[in-house]
Design a protein around this motif. Structure first.
Motif, short mmCIF file in Angstrom:
data_model
loop_
_atom_site.label_atom_id
_atom_site.label_comp_id
_atom_site.label_asym_id
_atom_site.label_seq_id
_atom_site.Cartn_x
_atom_site.Cartn_y
_atom_site.Cartn_z
N UNK A 182 3.28 -0.01 12.52
CA UNK A 182 3.03 0.42 11.14
C UNK A 182 3.90 1.63 10.78
N UNK A 183 4.13 2.51 11.74
CA UNK A 183 4.94 3.70 11.47
C UNK A 183 6.36 3.32 11.06
N UNK A 184 6.90 2.28 11.67
CA UNK A 184 8.25 1.83 11.32
C UNK A 184 8.28 1.33 9.88
N UNK A 185 7.27 0.55 9.50
CA UNK A 185 7.20 0.04 8.13
C UNK A 185 7.04 1.18 7.12
N UNK A 186 6.22 2.14 7.46
CA UNK A 186 6.04 3.31 6.59
C UNK A 186 7.36 4.06 6.41
N UNK A 242 6.99 7.65 -9.47
CA UNK A 242 7.99 6.58 -9.63
C UNK A 242 7.30 5.30 -10.06
N UNK A 243 8.11 4.28 -10.36
CA UNK A 243 7.57 2.97 -10.74
C UNK A 243 8.30 1.87 -9.98
N UNK A 244 8.40 2.05 -8.66
CA UNK A 244 9.01 1.01 -7.83
C UNK A 244 8.08 -0.20 -7.83
N UNK A 245 8.62 -1.37 -8.16
CA UNK A 245 7.79 -2.57 -8.31
C UNK A 245 7.41 -3.19 -6.97
N UNK A 246 8.26 -3.02 -5.97
CA UNK A 246 7.94 -3.58 -4.66
C UNK A 246 9.14 -4.22 -4.00
N UNK A 247 8.89 -5.08 -3.02
CA UNK A 247 9.93 -5.76 -2.27
C UNK A 247 10.29 -7.08 -2.98
N UNK A 248 11.56 -7.43 -2.96
CA UNK A 248 11.97 -8.71 -3.51
C UNK A 248 11.44 -9.84 -2.63
N UNK A 249 11.52 -11.07 -3.12
CA UNK A 249 11.01 -12.22 -2.36
C UNK A 249 11.73 -12.35 -1.02
N UNK A 250 13.06 -12.18 -1.01
CA UNK A 250 13.81 -12.29 0.24
C UNK A 250 13.47 -11.14 1.19
N UNK A 295 0.83 -1.21 0.00
CA UNK A 295 0.00 0.00 0.00
C UNK A 295 0.87 1.26 0.00
N UNK A 296 1.89 1.28 0.86
CA UNK A 296 2.74 2.48 0.93
C UNK A 296 3.60 2.64 -0.32
N UNK A 297 4.01 1.54 -0.93
CA UNK A 297 4.75 1.64 -2.19
C UNK A 297 3.86 2.27 -3.27
N UNK A 298 2.63 1.79 -3.36
CA UNK A 298 1.70 2.34 -4.36
C UNK A 298 1.47 3.83 -4.12
N UNK A 299 1.33 4.20 -2.83
CA UNK A 299 1.09 5.61 -2.51
C UNK A 299 2.30 6.48 -2.84
N UNK A 343 13.42 4.49 1.59
CA UNK A 343 13.90 3.93 0.33
C UNK A 343 13.64 4.90 -0.82
N UNK A 344 12.44 5.45 -0.88
CA UNK A 344 12.10 6.38 -1.96
C UNK A 344 12.95 7.64 -1.89
N UNK A 345 13.37 8.03 -0.68
CA UNK A 345 14.13 9.27 -0.53
C UNK A 345 15.56 9.15 -1.06
N UNK A 346 16.17 7.96 -0.92
CA UNK A 346 17.61 7.89 -1.22
C UNK A 346 17.99 6.81 -2.23
#
Length: 448
Positions: free
Chosen positions: A348-352, A326-334, A315-319, A358-361
């Protein structure tokens, strides 16, 4: 006189309360440029200060030296900041002619979010039960209960650890209720001292004290809507008594006024503790607690929500993709496996924060296991016991052979250089990682 050595700001105020000199380490934090403040009265800079509440004026008129005083300041834009100050008196003969204020603060914790007013037409109108992302049994049960009580006028108490989504839950309840066309008002009860909180909640009548201006309280502003009291168990006991009366009588009386104002407000309160701990702490009157907790919700920890972690991450990646184009696809399987294994002490705040960091840097389109590990280790370092952190930090300092001032400057330089390198030289992205403004980072770079 012996001056404290560790301070960021230095201000000289004359007997009339006018600023003669100001050095401000971080102008963004206080919302003004030092050069513009010189010659102005401090009451023109901070809206909550008066001759009676200013430590500088107290020092001048009473001749007292003040040490390590916590001062809450309301900026012109309504933001609240906190600083810790020493104030010394300058004398000519027996007469006090000025005060010197030395102030220190931590930008990461002392810019206090105290209140926020959301009206119809704001983002909240799009909120729904789907805004509470997750399909675990815990979240399914929470959503079911919320749908049943959304239109009930009884007070609601939300309990849960920091980062579990108490404010979002409160906003969803408001958005689903028959009060959705009226304001939703957030207030942080732990961020304000007693004198500011009382006026903020109940309002102020003009002239009720020196320099007092007419101001509606949040209860009046929230009429027909919802008032969200975050960290309600941090509220001073005297204010609790006045709040209890307002709830019982459905009316308020502004400071300095004889007028009774009748209100129709639904209250949602929140605490990071559970009901048992709240009552055992004696920080809140039991009669007020039971008034505020007619309906109780315990928000689940993220580590107990199973695959909700992956849904929230997606959800946060999509947002963030929508926000930053951007077009970040998501997290790898690992990386996804690591997300499921992590304990999430920040919920949840930590995950956000991991996703936003990641998007920042990073410029990649996949978040790898190593990226997640990096942020988790940073969080573990912050959350480890204070005694261990203190010992490790001191050993590192002692082995450097530097003075404390030089050591701190070297550490700051190292952090700034690292952030800039990861951000590819972007001031804006590096400032985002360091959690300071771009203008402050540019200011610091000039001194390096």
């Amino acid at each position: 006189m012996k001056l404290k050595k560790e301070f960021k700001d230095f201000t000289i105020v004359n007997r009339a309360g006018n600023i003669e000199y100001a050095y401000v380490y971080n102008p963004d934090f206080f919302g003004f440029v030092p050069e513009d403040a010189v010659g102005k009265n401090f009451c023109q800079i901070y809206t909550n200060l008066s001759q009676e509440t200013s430590t500088c004026m107290r020092a001048i008129h009473k001749g007292e030296v003040i040490h390590n005083h916590e001062q809450i300041l309301e900026r012109q834009d309504g933001m609240i900041v906190r600083e810790y100050e020493d104030v010394y008196v300058v004398k000519r003969g027996d007469q006090s002619i000025a005060a010197i204020e030395l102030a220190n603060y931590d930008e990461s914790v002392d810019l206090l979010r105290t209140m926020e007013v959301s009206r119809p037409g704001d983002e909240d109108e799009t909120l729904s039960l789907d805004s509470l992302v997750g399909s675990s049994p815990e979240m399914t049960d929470l959503k079911r209960k919320i749908s049943k009580v959304a239109d009930v006028d009884s007070a609601i108490l939300l309990m849960g650890e920091t980062g579990t989504g108490k404010e979002l839950t409160a906003r969803v309840i408001h958005a689903l209720s028959n009060r959705r066309e009226a304001p939703f008002i957030y207030v942080n009860c732990s961020a304000l001292p007693e004198n500011l909180l009382e006026g903020l909640l109940f309002g102020i009548k003009k002239g009720s004290f020196t320099d007092a201006e007419e101001k509606d309280g949040l209860f009046k502003m929230a009429d027909k809507g919802t008032l969200f009291l975050d960290e309600m168990d941090s509220m001073p006991l005297r204010i609790q008594a006045k709040l209890l009366k307002a709830i019982e009588e459905k009316s308020i009386r502004p400071l300095g006024s004889k007028e009774v104002i009748y209100i129709d407000v639904r209250i949602i309160a929140a605490s990071s503790s559970n009901a048992k701990k709240i009552l055992e702490s004696k920080k809140i009157r039991s009669d007020l607690f039971f008034r505020l907790s007619v309906i109780q919700f315990q928000l689940p920890k993220l580590k107990n929500r199973g695959s909700d972690v992956l849904q929230i991450a997606d959800y946060y990646i999509e947002r963030m993709n929508e926000k930053q184009h951007r077009k970040v696809k998501g997290f790898s399987a690992d990386a996804r496996k690591l997300l499921l294994k992590h304990d999430w002490p920040g919920n949840v705040r930590e995950l956000k924060n991991i996703v936003e960091g990641f998007f920042a840097i990073r410029k990649k389109d996949i978040i790898e296991e190593s990226d997640v590990n990096e942020y988790i280790k940073m969080g573990e370092n912050i959350l480890q016991p204070a005694s261990k952190k203190s010992d490790d930090t001191f050993q590192k300092f002692a082995g450097s052979g530097l003075t404390l001032k030089d050591y701190l400057q070297a550490e700051e330089t190292r952090l700034i250089e690292g952030a800039l390198q990861r951000a590819g030289g972007s001031i804006v992205k590096a400032a985002g990682e360091l959690k300071i403004s771009p203008s402050l980072l540019r200011y610091k770079l000039k001194d390096k």
